[in-house]
Design an enzyme around this catalytic site. Structure first.
Site, PDB file in Angstrom:
ATOM      1  N   LYS A 118       0.828  -1.218   0.000  1.00 37.76           N
ATOM      2  CA  LYS A 118       0.000   0.000   0.000  1.00 37.76           C
ATOM      3  C   LYS A 118       0.852   1.254   0.000  1.00 37.76           C
ATOM      4  O   LYS A 118       0.504   2.249  -0.615  1.00 37.76           O
ATOM      5  CB  LYS A 118      -0.944   0.019   1.212  1.00 37.76           C
ATOM      6  N   LYS A 201      -4.860  -9.623  -7.385  1.00 42.58           N
ATOM      7  CA  LYS A 201      -6.035  -9.785  -6.524  1.00 42.58           C
ATOM      8  C   LYS A 201      -7.177  -8.881  -6.984  1.00 42.58           C
ATOM      9  O   LYS A 201      -6.926  -7.747  -7.382  1.00 42.58           O
ATOM     10  CB  LYS A 201      -5.613  -9.425  -5.094  1.00 42.58           C
ATOM     11  N   LYS A 204     -10.971  -3.469  -4.488  1.00 44.89           N
ATOM     12  CA  LYS A 204     -11.857  -2.311  -4.602  1.00 44.89           C
ATOM     13  C   LYS A 204     -11.113  -1.095  -5.108  1.00 44.89           C
ATOM     14  O   LYS A 204     -11.715  -0.140  -5.571  1.00 44.89           O
ATOM     15  CB  LYS A 204     -12.572  -2.022  -3.274  1.00 44.89           C
TER      16      LYS A 204
HETATM   17  P1  TYM Z   1     -10.544  -5.557   3.741  1.00 43.59           P
HETATM   18  O1  TYM Z   1     -11.554  -4.548   4.089  1.00 43.59           O
HETATM   19  O2  TYM Z   1      -9.472  -5.201   2.766  1.00 43.59           O
HETATM   20  O3  TYM Z   1     -11.242  -6.857   3.202  1.00 43.59           O
HETATM   21  C1  TYM Z   1     -12.312  -7.460   3.915  1.00 43.59           C
HETATM   22  C2  TYM Z   1     -12.252  -8.970   3.799  1.00 43.59           C
HETATM   23  O4  TYM Z   1     -12.334  -9.363   2.420  1.00 43.59           O
HETATM   24  C3  TYM Z   1     -11.258 -10.243   2.113  1.00 43.59           C
HETATM   25  N1  TYM Z   1     -10.862 -10.025   0.715  1.00 43.59           N
HETATM   26  C4  TYM Z   1     -10.759 -10.999  -0.196  1.00 43.59           C
HETATM   27  N2  TYM Z   1     -10.973 -12.326  -0.114  1.00 43.59           N
HETATM   28  C5  TYM Z   1     -10.786 -13.058  -1.230  1.00 43.59           C
HETATM   29  N3  TYM Z   1     -10.407 -12.507  -2.434  1.00 43.59           N
HETATM   30  C6  TYM Z   1     -10.190 -11.192  -2.546  1.00 43.59           C
HETATM   31  N4  TYM Z   1      -9.842 -10.666  -3.719  1.00 43.59           N
HETATM   32  C7  TYM Z   1     -10.358 -10.361  -1.395  1.00 43.59           C
HETATM   33  N5  TYM Z   1     -10.246  -9.034  -1.181  1.00 43.59           N
HETATM   34  C8  TYM Z   1     -10.548  -8.840   0.126  1.00 43.59           C
HETATM   35  C9  TYM Z   1     -10.156  -9.848   3.080  1.00 43.59           C
HETATM   36  O5  TYM Z   1      -9.220 -10.887   3.245  1.00 43.59           O
HETATM   37  C10 TYM Z   1     -10.936  -9.560   4.332  1.00 43.59           C
HETATM   38  O6  TYM Z   1     -11.223 -10.748   5.035  1.00 43.59           O
HETATM   39  N6  TYM Z   1      -7.601  -5.456   7.799  1.00 43.59           N
HETATM   40  C11 TYM Z   1      -8.840  -5.938   7.241  1.00 43.59           C
HETATM   41  C12 TYM Z   1     -10.046  -5.513   8.018  1.00 43.59           C
HETATM   42  C13 TYM Z   1      -9.969  -5.784   9.478  1.00 43.59           C
HETATM   43  C14 TYM Z   1     -10.159  -7.040  10.109  1.00 43.59           C
HETATM   44  C15 TYM Z   1     -10.045  -6.773  11.511  1.00 43.59           C
HETATM   45  C16 TYM Z   1     -10.415  -8.324   9.646  1.00 43.59           C
HETATM   46  C17 TYM Z   1      -9.745  -4.857  10.443  1.00 43.59           C
HETATM   47  N7  TYM Z   1      -9.807  -5.463  11.669  1.00 43.59           N
HETATM   48  C18 TYM Z   1     -10.164  -7.796  12.437  1.00 43.59           C
HETATM   49  C19 TYM Z   1     -10.527  -9.335  10.588  1.00 43.59           C
HETATM   50  C20 TYM Z   1     -10.407  -9.074  11.954  1.00 43.59           C
HETATM   51  C21 TYM Z   1      -8.995  -5.409   5.816  1.00 43.59           C
HETATM   52  O7  TYM Z   1      -8.453  -4.417   5.448  1.00 43.59           O
HETATM   53  O8  TYM Z   1      -9.863  -6.138   5.056  1.00 43.59           O
END
Ligand code: TYM
Length: 341
Positions: A118, A201, A204
């Site tokens: 990032k 990947k 968004k």
């Molecule tokens: P974030 O918001 O980027 O993504 C949310 C969830 O979606 C999954 N994900 C994917 N899974 C499969 N293929 C993809 N292309 C894909 N893109 C996103 C992510 O793995 C995630 O599970 N840091 C985290 C948010 C967070 C969190 C937490 C998660 C903050 N605190 C505590 C679990 C527990 C994040 O940025 O996810």
């Protein structure tokens, strides 16, 4: 020291930064619903404090938080069965996050691949919050002593860091207070790839909207994106080995399998020998039948944001009722005086 037995509890979160994708759905939200329906206590958060580690327009952040809440509910999360709330309404996250900033080591943070991706070449210009973000994520999970964390593949390293933080805290203070939570990375689509490039990947933040399916896309848009998805000229093989070196084919098979609750092997058994000209229309039908009702329900829920706010407020009260006593115990363990009445 005998190890404490920690009650099973699920926590996960998603950033309300717009454009919830099919990757978020298959890698995360669909798993959230399955875990909710398995009878374990489930807590699902819209992590707005994580979202602001990069610039968010305030009005858009509010809208995206409402939209993510609508997506959670439209996908099958039930505010009566799961605790649904936005992170900033429960101050225990930020407070425990600070304490964990003092537990986590700089060397650990420097290994986080997502920060490197990032921040890129711009690492001097990004916010301090973006760097500290994995320690806030550890606080999200451990403020509830959660034992299971359903996430996509890309979050595995952050959950492992959470385990390291829990372990160091326990070790430093001579306690077995925190569990070491397990990442739950399951299903056929733990890493959904871009529809334009099967080695990237689905994200968004990809500049091309054609690279992803958004949960707000209507049936025509979903169909168009799948029809235009990059493929190769070969027919589909009958074994997974036959997909090696064919990342786009592998991705579409994984997506079909994940939506239809199959294994990729079962999907291949159904389509072996067929060309993409036959497989893609089947994928369009499946995806539209599954996703269009979700986007329609999201739109319906978005017409009443007061109701969404009510659900988030109630969820935050229930979340705080769990997290606040845990934070009080942490303060006592660390030696922070609590004498306010
Ligand atoms: P974030 O918001 O980027 O993504 C949310 C969830 O979606 C999954 N994900 C994917 N899974 C499969 N293929 C993809 N292309 C894909 N893109 C996103 C992510 O793995 C995630 O599970 N840091 C985290 C948010 C967070 C969190 C937490 C998660 C903050 N605190 C505590 C679990 C527990 C994040 O940025 O996810």
């Amino acid at each position: 020291m005998t190890e404490a037995v920690h009650t099973q509890r699920v926590f996960s979160g998603i950033q309300p930064s717009g454009n919830l994708t099919l990757g978020n759905y298959l890698g995360a939200v669909k798993r959230f619903v399955e875990m909710q329906d398995s009878g374990i206590e489930t807590i699902y958060c819209m992590v707005d404090l994580h979202a602001i580690t990069v610039w968010q327009d305030p009005a858009t952040l509010r809208k995206n938080t409402h939209e993510l809440a609508a997506a959670y509910i439209a996908c099958g999360l039930d505010p009566k069965k799961s605790i649904l709330f936005n992170q900033s309404q429960v101050s225990a996250h930020a407070e425990l996050g600070w304490i964990f900033n003092c537990v986590a080591r700089l060397g650990w943070m420097n290994r986080m691949t997502q920060f490197k991706d990032k921040a890129g070449k711009n690492a001097e210009k990004v916010s301090l919050g973006l760097y500290a973000y994995p320690s806030l994520m550890a606080a999200d999970i451990l403020a509830y002593k959660a034992t299971h964390v359903p996430v996509g593949e890309d979050q595995k390293q952050h959950v492992e860091l959470t385990r390291d933080i829990a372990n160091k805290f326990n070790h430093d203070f001579g306690t077995d207070f925190f569990p070491e939570p397990e990442p739950v990375i399951a299903g056929a689509a733990t890493r959904v790839m871009s529809l334009r490039d099967g080695t990237k990947k689905m994200s968004k933040s990809d500049p091309s909207d054609m690279s992803r399916i958004n949960m707000t896309d209507d049936a025509d848009t979903i169909a168009k994106k799948i029809r235009k998805a990059k493929t190769d000229p070969e027919p589909l093989p009958d074994t997974l080995e036959g997909l090696e070196g064919r990342p786009e084919a592998r991705n579409l098979i994984n997506i079909y399998a994940a939506i239809s609750n199959q294994t990729p092997e079962q999907t291949l058994a159904q389509f072996a020998g067929q060309q993409f000209g036959q497989f893609k229309p089947a994928l369009v039908d499946l995806a539209v039948a599954h996703l269009a009702p979700i986007s329609a329900e999201m739109a319906r829920l978005m017409s009443d944001v007061a109701e969404i706010d009510r659900i988030l407020g109630d969820g935050a009260n229930r979340a705080a009722a769990i997290a606040d006593p845990i934070l009080d115990d942490v303060k006592d363990i660390v030696g922070l005086i609590r004498s306010r009445s």
